[in-house]
Design an enzyme around this catalytic site. Structure first.
Site, short mmCIF file in Angstrom:
data_model
loop_
_atom_site.label_atom_id
_atom_site.label_comp_id
_atom_site.label_asym_id
_atom_site.label_seq_id
_atom_site.Cartn_x
_atom_site.Cartn_y
_atom_site.Cartn_z
N LYS A 25 0.84 -1.21 0.00
CA LYS A 25 0.00 0.00 0.00
C LYS A 25 0.87 1.26 0.00
CE LYS A 25 -2.36 -1.17 3.76
NZ LYS A 25 -1.98 -2.53 4.11
N ARG A 28 -10.08 0.29 9.31
CA ARG A 28 -9.63 -1.08 9.47
C ARG A 28 -10.71 -1.93 10.12
NH1 ARG A 28 -3.83 -0.06 9.36
NH2 ARG A 28 -2.63 -1.99 9.37
N ARG A 63 11.50 -7.05 4.52
CA ARG A 63 11.42 -5.59 4.34
C ARG A 63 12.42 -4.89 5.26
NH1 ARG A 63 5.49 -3.00 4.44
NH2 ARG A 63 5.44 -3.53 6.65
N ARG A 84 11.16 -2.87 10.88
CA ARG A 84 10.07 -2.48 11.78
C ARG A 84 9.88 -3.57 12.83
NH1 ARG A 84 4.82 -0.63 8.36
NH2 ARG A 84 3.84 -1.86 9.98
N ARG A 144 -1.33 -9.91 12.52
CA ARG A 144 -1.88 -8.76 11.78
C ARG A 144 -2.76 -9.24 10.63
NH1 ARG A 144 3.59 -5.89 10.45
NH2 ARG A 144 2.34 -4.43 9.23
P1 AMP Z 1 0.41 -0.17 9.08
O1 AMP Z 1 1.65 0.64 8.91
O2 AMP Z 1 -0.77 0.39 8.35
O3 AMP Z 1 0.63 -1.64 8.78
O4 AMP Z 1 0.01 -0.09 10.64
C1 AMP Z 1 0.89 -0.56 11.64
C2 AMP Z 1 0.12 -0.83 12.92
O5 AMP Z 1 -0.49 0.38 13.39
C3 AMP Z 1 -1.03 -1.81 12.79
O6 AMP Z 1 -0.60 -3.16 12.86
C4 AMP Z 1 -1.91 -1.42 13.97
O7 AMP Z 1 -1.37 -1.90 15.19
C5 AMP Z 1 -1.75 0.09 13.99
N1 AMP Z 1 -2.79 0.75 13.16
C6 AMP Z 1 -2.60 1.44 12.00
N2 AMP Z 1 -3.76 1.89 11.52
C7 AMP Z 1 -4.71 1.48 12.38
C8 AMP Z 1 -6.13 1.61 12.43
N3 AMP Z 1 -6.81 2.25 11.47
N4 AMP Z 1 -6.79 1.06 13.47
C9 AMP Z 1 -6.13 0.41 14.44
N5 AMP Z 1 -4.80 0.24 14.47
C10 AMP Z 1 -4.09 0.76 13.44
#
Ligand code: AMP
Length: 295
Positions: free
Chosen positions: A106, A182, A217, A245, A256
């Protein structure tokens, strides 16, 4: 979560409108105040009531469109009703959503989309990682949840995103929202803001590919560039400074992915009329070529 005194339905944080100390939906608060005003006019002669009624109806029609409401404002007495009307913003943000499992690409696609469209990229993951870096209270709470592959609470996320979507750059240029919604609650809250959303890009790839992509990554902390040890190896001279990360290990990725699968159907259903499926198994240019068709 409280119930709206006007319609009896649940009021989510993002659509909350405080009125006389109670939590209403934005549009219900307006209806409530309008009805209250009508009741107060009962003693007036009919011809005056009609004229007043026309004026307030025109005003209400203009503002009943949820895109024209400013749902963050609050008012506590009747006089503020007209203040609310005269001060509310008529600008509504437009944009697109990008949705898909972790590691589907993404972020990479958002970079390409921004180059082409100049939309503002809003990544909730990035916002949370910034909060973690800053050491804020939110960051401390989020870090524990993120490291375990969980989801930060809807209430916090909806509050964060609502604030971001109301900022000048987003209102001017529009947005590409990455990582939000989400959950069903987040999706409903987003819909309640009455934004002009033209597409939900649904990036699809199988779980094993996701795990392979995520575990390889690496991030360059100096430039922010993202590499993959096998598919997009970094130049030798920066290899030593790359970081990973903390939630990019297989165990956390599987968790996840599970969270993603749990919520996929409900988010997809909420936005079913604008879902655009994208096969994300190819390289980034092949994926982007499909996305371009929807921009
Ligand atoms: P991402 O970089 O989008 O993969 O987000 C990393 C982490 O941030 C996720 O695994 C969640 O723990 C948290 N996170 C990001 N966006 C959300 C969201 N909209 N709702 C809840 N947790 C989120």
């Amino acid at each position: 979560m409280s119930k709206c005194p006007q319609c009896g339905k649940r009021v989510y944080f993002a659509e909350r409108q405080l009125c006389e100390g109670k939590e209403f939906h934005g549009s219900c608060a307006l209806k409530y105040m309008k009805e209250k005003k009508e009741q107060k006019r009962d003693w007036l002669p009919d011809n005056i009531k009609q004229n007043l009624g026309r004026a307030s109806e025109e005003s209400a029609q203009q503002h009943e469109d949820p895109r024209q409401q400013e749902s963050t404002s609050s008012y506590s007495h009747e006089d503020s009703y007209s203040d609310y009307y005269s001060s509310s913003s008529t600008k509504t943000a437009h944009g697109i959503l990008i949705f898909g499992p972790p590691g589907v690409g993404k972020g990479t696609q958002c970079e390409l989309i921004v180059k082409k469209t100049n939309l503002v990229h809003i990544s909730t993951g990035d916002i949370l990682r910034e909060a973690v870096k800053s050491g804020s209270e939110l960051g401390k709470q989020a870090q524990v949840i993120m490291n375990a592959g969980g989801l930060v609470s809807d209430e916090i996320m909806i509050g964060l995103i609502k604030e971001r979507l109301n900022q000048a750059d987003v209102l001017e240029r529009g947005f590409i929202l990455d990582g939000f919604p989400r959950t069903r609650e987040q999706g409903e809250a987003l819909l309640s803001l009455g934004l002009d959303i033209s597409a939900l890009l649904l990036l699809e790839v199988d779980d094993d590919t996701v795990v392979e992509r995520i575990c390889g990554r690496r991030i360059d902390p100096v430039t922010g560039n993202i590499y993959h040890l096998t598919f997009d190896p970094p130049p030798h001279d920066i290899a030593d400074r790359l970081t990973q990360r903390s939630d990019d290990c297989e165990e956390v990725v599987r968790s996840r992915l599970q969270k993603y699968q749990d919520n996929l159907a409900s988010v997809e259903q909420l936005f079913s009329n604008i879902v655009k499926r994208v096969d994300a198994s190819g390289d980034k240019h092949a994926v982007f070529r499909q996305i371009e068709e929807f921009l």
